[in-house]
Design an enzyme around this catalytic site. Structure first.
Site, short mmCIF file in Angstrom:
data_model
loop_
_atom_site.label_atom_id
_atom_site.label_comp_id
_atom_site.label_asym_id
_atom_site.label_seq_id
_atom_site.Cartn_x
_atom_site.Cartn_y
_atom_site.Cartn_z
CD GLU A 1 87.95 48.11 114.94
OE1 GLU A 1 89.13 47.85 114.72
OE2 GLU A 1 87.26 47.49 115.77
CD GLU B 1 87.57 40.84 115.77
OE1 GLU B 1 88.46 41.71 115.90
OE2 GLU B 1 86.39 41.03 116.11
#
Length: 966
Positions: free
Chosen positions: A475, A744
């Site tokens: 990502e 996260e």
């Protein structure tokens, strides 16, 4: 004796600005003084060509300017010429007429300035000889002769791909992954390098390594190749100036030679393979024989998108030694770096046979069995392979890839099966945009100090040329939502002006014609227009302005800000309600329904709240920029959106229709409820926290503002208890699990050692680190005054509120200089230390202080130097001071006569955490000292009766008695 002096000069946020295309670069300076309350009353600034080091004939001399302006002063002299070095200096006068000496000279050098100044051609290897789609990096070189004594040499270079330049066998800079990642079709940075010291008499050679990088490497969720173009290509021109006044240009053109390099494979996500057997010794030296190399061909790429370097370069900023060698239960040979980091491993080995293959795999954590865990990397391989060349001593670190990791698994290192891995053969090199550190925070709780370190490491790891969401999996994208929630914390901790200038210009470049904003910038995945994500186009320039007073960037981004709000205005049938389209909502909130990443707060509520907030910020930006008509237009729009929010999402009695923490947080933070209803909304938010055993349920949208909403509405104790909550979910849960960066997910690693999910589980994801902003501004109390940005007027207001913290301190290196706010409880007294830079003022609010018991450096505040005004304000003493260092002292027990707790006797009882817990659950308004009439005497007695098993009856009856007196 010099009472005022210049301690630093800057041009465009740098002491040495090398290679700018700006025609009117701006100057700033910082001062210090031996006197308190020192202000600049005048300045004189001079700019001269570098050869005129005496400034005898300056190119621009402002003369004495009677103003206190000391930041963002634009150049207004005769036109700056391309490829020219300048010096600048300043002197100032204070309000008493004292004159400083001239500052040390700063350096400014212009670049090429115009796209048509590029004489060089984009080149790539002859595609008939070397396949343009091949994985190996390209090597490019040419030789040239120096015809006399040189005065200076500069290289201007960039690449379609990533590149490294070498001159006579030496790297020309410490930059990594140049030219960085921009919206290449619209904007591509070029770099300027001073290579004077590398030029030698006679024969010379220049060479380049050229890799895919972000330009044509596989990126995004679909592993796309050729994101921006099929060709890797180099563009370079070197300007050599001789002492006799003549000039010569060395250009990329058809005379260059090309070959395949010793890196058969490199990719941002997957890593790099290096085969030392393929090295060509001396390839960038002038005596290298390149007859076996191939020719090059020119590539038809435009120079129009080229701009001088805006961002800080990516560099190695720190090295880390491994702390432990582990053989895992699975038999893996693993090194623990002791810190989740972003960068690369530099490895040394000696005497390895040619062809020896060493593989290094990178990961963030170990699983519950102690084995290295790769699941959260998804397809990203993060693998480095080194094939030894057989030399007596070899050293290697990847050139065109970076990894996010704490642990490395090594295989193939000579002797590792019998002797293990030598720790001194491996060094972690930390990579990120080389931003100067500007922020500090520490307090009495070491767990919170570790949290602050985690916030800083998370920023460093994810601010690698763009503000990425994560640095390890497939990502690593510039998510707009992540950037906007974290930008204030980021700009406190690091000098992020060049970093965000570059990224915001890309946001504007990527903005759609209808005003929509992509989810990620640079945009390689598609998708746009989520609330809180697209609002980065407004919130980031505004926050930037608050930190740096940079009207120029605000003006540059203003049209983009307007276009985003206008886009929202055009959506759906209700012009003041945003209830259409896709939204990420309160992403990863814990109140999400099963199987969903989007929290329970209605996306229309979030979207309309941000609609109101962004329209307000656009109105304020318009006001600052002198656009009065547009300021009024967006103020009216803001008012209409707020009224629609109230009609749609707030009951007539002041309840928020959505019973979520985030809904209440946004309503409070964005001023979306009537002032008389804020008490009700704040009490409801507090109850949502307390009834959840002091745990949050917020996601990406609610978390950054949660503690602000509590502290600013009478519930600071609850905010502090949230911060100090060590059990899941909370900030200190990850700390208790050994985290060295921000996760996260609140439970990326669960208490039983299992993982949240392989799909989306970064252990280095800075968003929840946005709590740092609240820590600095409310716990330490170091804040800005919006009406005078860049900390020209400072607000110092530490909120003490609890004895769980006994000291805290924050410092920030602002545009004006170092600001510090620190406090500690010492021998029954509160000590508050403040540092205020020259040319600024500070409003200091000391809660719990009484004028007659307050001293500064042992004297009455009425006798102190530097004071401008002193008065009382509610429960605090309000002192306005000028520059200087101040130490205030007053009895600490006065603090508990403030609004944080009802009275002194009750505060003593409330030191029992169980009592606080009970009262916050059942009578939070009383504990916060407001709305006491809402709880009856019988209700208080019932609280006492129901809680006798948890709190001694005598103590509970005392608490009830005290509350009844309110």
């Amino acid at each position: 004796m010099e009472t005022i002096k210049i301690i630093e000069v800057q041009c465009e946020y740098r002491n040495h600005l090398l290679g700018t295309d700006l025609l009117h670069p701006r100057f700033s300076w910082k001062m210090e003084s031996t006197e308190r309350n020192t202000r600049q009353s005048a300045y004189q600034l001079q700019v001269t060509k570098r050869e005129d080091q005496s400034f005898e004939s300056p190119l621009w001399d402002t003369g004495r300017m009677e103003t206190d302006q000391s930041i963002q002063l634009p150049y207004a002299g005769s036109e700056l010429t391309p490829c020219t070095s300048y010096l600048f200096r300043v002197r100032v006068w204070d309000q008493s007429g004292n004159e400083s000496d001239w500052s040390a000279a700063g350096q400014l050098e212009t670049g090429l300035q115009r796209p048509d100044a590029w004489q060089a051609h984009w080149i790539t290897p002859d595609t008939q000889q070397i396949d343009r789609e091949s994985d190996p990096i390209f090597q490019l070189r040419r030789s040239f002769e120096i015809k006399g004594e040189i005065a200076s040499a500069r290289i201007y270079a960039t690449a379609a791909g990533v590149y490294e330049l070498y001159l006579n066998g030496q790297p020309v800079s410490e930059d990594v992954l140049a030219p960085g990642w921009t919206s290449y079709h619209h904007r591509m940075q070029y770099q300027t390098y001073d290579v004077t010291s590398l030029i030698q008499p006679g024969a010379n050679a220049v060479g380049a390594w050229l890799g895919d990088g972000w330009y044509r490497g596989k990126l995004g969720f679909d592993d796309k190749q050729y994101t921006y173009g099929e060709h890797r290509a180099l563009l370079m021109q070197m300007l050599i100036r001789y002492t006799d006044g003549t000039e010569e240009w060395i250009l990329t053109d058809s005379s260059w030679r090309a070959s395949i390099g010793p890196i058969p494979y490199s990719n941002i996500y997957h890593g790099e393979t290096y085969d030392a057997r393929l090295e060509q010794s001396g390839w960038s030296s002038p005596d290298f024989d390149d007859h076996s190399w191939h020719g090059v061909e020119t590539v038809q790429l435009s120079c129009e998108p080229l701009i001088s370097q805006e961002n800080w370069p990516t560099r190695v900023t720190e090295t880390i030694q491994p702390v432990q060698y582990i053989v895992t239960p699975a038999g893996e040979h693993v090194l623990d770096m002791g810190q989740n980091m972003v960068g690369r491993i530099r490895m040394t080995l000696g005497g390895a046979a040619a062809g020896t293959t060493i593989t290094i795999r990178h990961a963030e954590v170990l699983d519950k069995d102690g084995n290295i865990y790769y699941g959260n990397l998804r397809p990203a391989r993060q693998t480095v392979t080194y094939i030894a060349g057989g030399a007596e001593q070899e050293e290697y670190a990847p050139h065109f890839s970076f990894m996010g990791f704490r642990y490395i698994q090594v295989s193939g290192y000579p002797g590792q099966e019998t002797e293990g891995l030598p720790l001194d053969a491996f060094v972690g090199e930390v990579l990120h945009s080389d931003m100067p550190s500007t922020g500090e925070f520490e307090c009495s709780d070491e767990r919170v100090n570790q949290l602050q370190r985690n916030i800083s490491w998370g920023q460093r790891g994810n601010f690698l040329d763009v503000p990425t969401d994560c640095p390890q999996r497939d990502e690593r994208l510039g998510w707009t939502g992540d950037a906007q929630v974290f930008i204030s914390t980021a700009l406190f901790n690091y000098q992020g002006a060049p970093f965000f200038t570059k990224w915001l210009h890309d946001v504007q470049a990527e903005q759609h014609e209808d005003g929509g904003i992509p989810f990620v910038v640079p945009d390689i995945v598609g998708g746009a227009n989520s609330a809180a994500w697209g609002d980065a186009a407004v919130i980031c320039p505004w926050t930037f302005y608050q930190y740096y007073g940079d009207r120029q960037l605000l003006a540059e981004q203003y049209d983009s800000m307007k276009k985003w709000v206008d886009y929202i205005h055009s959506q759906g049938e209700e012009e003041f309600l945003w209830n259409t389209g896709f939204h990420f909502g309160d992403w990863l909130a814990l109140d999400a329904s099963e199987g969903s990443y989007i929290g329970a707060t209605p996306t229309a509520l979030i979207a309309t709240a941000y609609y109101a907030y962004s329209s307000r910020l656009v109105a304020e930006a318009a006001q600052i920029l002198g656009k009065q008509q547009e300021a009024e237009q967006y103020r009216r729009l803001h008012e209409d959106v707020v009224q629609m929010f109230r009609a749609e999402f707030v009951t007539t009695r002041g309840r928020i229709a959505a019973p979520t923490q985030t809904a209440h947080v946004l309503a409070l933070m964005f001023d979306l409820v009537e002032p008389e209803m804020k008490l009700r909304v704040a009490a409801d938010l507090n109850d949502l926290i307390v009834s959840n055993d002091y745990h949050l349920t917020t996601g990406f949208v609610g978390t950054p503002y949660l503690c602000f909403a509590l502290s600013d509405n009478g519930y600071h104790q609850t905010a502090v208890r949230l911060l100090l909550q060590e059990s899941y979910p909370g900030w200190l849960y990850s700390v208790s699990q050994g985290a060295t960066t921000i996760w996260e997910h609140w439970d990326s690693l669960k208490p039983d050692g299992s993982f949240w999910s392989d799909d989306m589980n970064s252990f280095n994801h800075y968003s929840y680190g946005a709590v740092g902003d609240w820590m600095y501004r409310r716990i330490a109390g170091l804040d800005k005054q919006p009406e005078q940005p860049a900390y020209q007027r400072i607000r110092i207001e530490p909120l003490f509120g609890t004895r769980q913290l006994t000291h805290a301190r924050a410092a920030h290196e602002s545009m004006y200089g170092r600001i510090e706010s620190g406090w500690k409880m010492e021998e029954g007294r509160m000590m508050v230390q403040v540092t205020v830079p020259v040319n600024t003022t500070a409003d200091i609010l000391l809660h719990g202080a009484q004028m007659e018991q307050l001293s500064e450096s042992g004297r009455s505040v009425h006798e102190m130097d530097g004071v401008i005004t002193v008065d009382t304000e509610d429960d605090a003493v309000h002192i306005t001071v000028g520059s200087g260092q101040y130490t205030f002292s007053y009895p600490a027990d006065q603090l508990f006569q403030t609004s944080y707790t009802p009275n002194t006797r009750l505060s003593e009882l409330l030191m029992d955490e169980q009592a606080v817990d009970v009262l916050n659950r059942h009578a939070p308004q009383l504990v916060q000292g407001s709305l006491s009439s809402m709880v009856s005497t019988s209700s208080l007695q019932q609280i006492a009766d129901n809680q006798m098993t948890r709190i001694p009856q005598e103590k509970m009856q005392q608490i009830v008695a005290e509350l009844q007196l309110l």
